[in-house]
Design a protein around this motif. Structure first.
Motif, PDB file in Angstrom:
ATOM      1  N   ASN A  72     -11.787  18.289  -6.766  1.00 49.05           N
ATOM      2  CA  ASN A  72     -12.619  18.874  -5.717  1.00 49.05           C
ATOM      3  C   ASN A  72     -11.794  18.787  -4.438  1.00 49.05           C
ATOM      4  O   ASN A  72     -11.744  17.738  -3.788  1.00 49.05           O
ATOM      5  N   ALA A  74     -12.357  20.136  -1.740  1.00 44.31           N
ATOM      6  CA  ALA A  74     -13.232  20.267  -0.566  1.00 44.31           C
ATOM      7  C   ALA A  74     -12.725  21.407   0.326  1.00 44.31           C
ATOM      8  O   ALA A  74     -12.358  22.466  -0.184  1.00 44.31           O
ATOM      9  N   HIS A  78     -10.132  26.156   0.488  1.00 40.86           N
ATOM     10  CA  HIS A  78     -10.175  27.458   1.153  1.00 40.86           C
ATOM     11  C   HIS A  78      -8.978  27.704   2.072  1.00 40.86           C
ATOM     12  O   HIS A  78      -8.854  28.774   2.650  1.00 40.86           O
ATOM     13  N   THR A 102     -20.526  27.251  -3.653  1.00 37.96           N
ATOM     14  CA  THR A 102     -19.773  27.756  -2.501  1.00 37.96           C
ATOM     15  C   THR A 102     -20.020  29.257  -2.276  1.00 37.96           C
ATOM     16  O   THR A 102     -19.886  29.744  -1.168  1.00 37.96           O
ATOM     17  N   ARG A 105     -22.855  30.125   0.099  1.00 37.64           N
ATOM     18  CA  ARG A 105     -22.676  29.594   1.454  1.00 37.64           C
ATOM     19  C   ARG A 105     -21.822  30.560   2.305  1.00 37.64           C
ATOM     20  O   ARG A 105     -21.733  31.736   1.985  1.00 37.64           O
ATOM     21  N   ARG A 109     -16.059  30.172   2.434  1.00 33.76           N
ATOM     22  CA  ARG A 109     -16.036  29.302   1.255  1.00 33.76           C
ATOM     23  C   ARG A 109     -15.912  30.092  -0.050  1.00 33.76           C
ATOM     24  O   ARG A 109     -15.871  29.526  -1.138  1.00 33.76           O
TER      25      ARG A 109
HETATM   26  C1  DQA Z   1     -17.233  21.404  -1.510  1.00 36.70           C
HETATM   27  C2  DQA Z   1     -17.435  22.811  -0.906  1.00 36.70           C
HETATM   28  C3  DQA Z   1     -16.443  23.054   0.217  1.00 36.70           C
HETATM   29  O1  DQA Z   1     -16.635  24.350   0.764  1.00 36.70           O
HETATM   30  C4  DQA Z   1     -16.634  22.038   1.319  1.00 36.70           C
HETATM   31  O2  DQA Z   1     -15.655  22.213   2.326  1.00 36.70           O
HETATM   32  C5  DQA Z   1     -16.658  20.628   0.817  1.00 36.70           C
HETATM   33  C6  DQA Z   1     -17.309  20.335  -0.448  1.00 36.70           C
HETATM   34  C7  DQA Z   1     -18.299  21.080  -2.577  1.00 36.70           C
HETATM   35  O3  DQA Z   1     -18.048  20.205  -3.379  1.00 36.70           O
HETATM   36  O4  DQA Z   1     -19.385  21.685  -2.572  1.00 36.70           O
HETATM   37  O5  DQA Z   1     -16.213  19.715   1.514  1.00 36.70           O
HETATM   38  O6  DQA Z   1     -15.956  21.367  -2.146  1.00 36.70           O
END
Ligand code: DQA
Length: 138
Positions: A72, A74, A78, A102, A105, A109
């Motif tokens: 992940n 995060a 992106h 994602t 959202r 993302r």
């Molecule tokens: C994330 C989704 C990402 O867009 C976001 O920046 C995160 C968490 C998720 O696990 O849903 O930090 O990776």
């Protein structure tokens, strides 16, 4: 025993406290303890960093010997060409996971530098996304 690394990117150290309506109330360390017991036929390890280069170093470190990486990345998902290149460079298969969906959202993302080089992508199942990824390696 198969070796699987769970690799978490920036801000995921705040799980449990961070936007609980999106990411839930459980800390990752508590969740990790439960999955370590549940999937005790594999050697599960966990690393988190808020620093892009540390994530890349970890991918290089395990990426020729482990059986799988559950990543992940995060927000770096992106933005990071470098993480995508690191995954391309290794032989260990990587499953991209996200806790939230994602695609439901913000538009920024919707793009991932990880997806084109990942073995598969699991998005939007909460912390269960990690378990589904582990199961895919069993
Ligand atoms: C994330 C989704 C990402 O867009 C976001 O920046 C995160 C968490 C998720 O696990 O849903 O930090 O990776």
């Amino acid at each position: 025993m198969k070796k699987i690394l769970i690799l978490n990117g920036p801000n995921l150290n705040l799980l449990g406290k961070r936007e609980p309506e999106i990411y839930g109330n459980l800390t990752f360390t508590d969740f990790f303890e439960t999955i370590k017991e549940k999937y005790n036929t594999v050697e599960l390890s966990y690393f988190q960093s808020n620093i892009e280069g540390e994530l890349i170093n970890k991918i290089h470190e395990v990426g020729f010997s482990y059986d799988g990486i559950v990543l992940n990345a995060a927000a770096y998902t992106h933005t990071s060409v470098a993480l995508g290149d690191a995954i391309k460079a290794i032989t260990t298969p990587v499953i991209e996971v996200h806790i939230s969906n994602t695609f439901s959202r913000e538009a920024f993302r919707h793009h991932s530098y990880i997806s084109p080089v990942a073995k598969g992508v699991i998005v939007g199942f909460g912390l269960q996304s990690y378990e589904l990824a582990i199961q895919s390696f069993l």
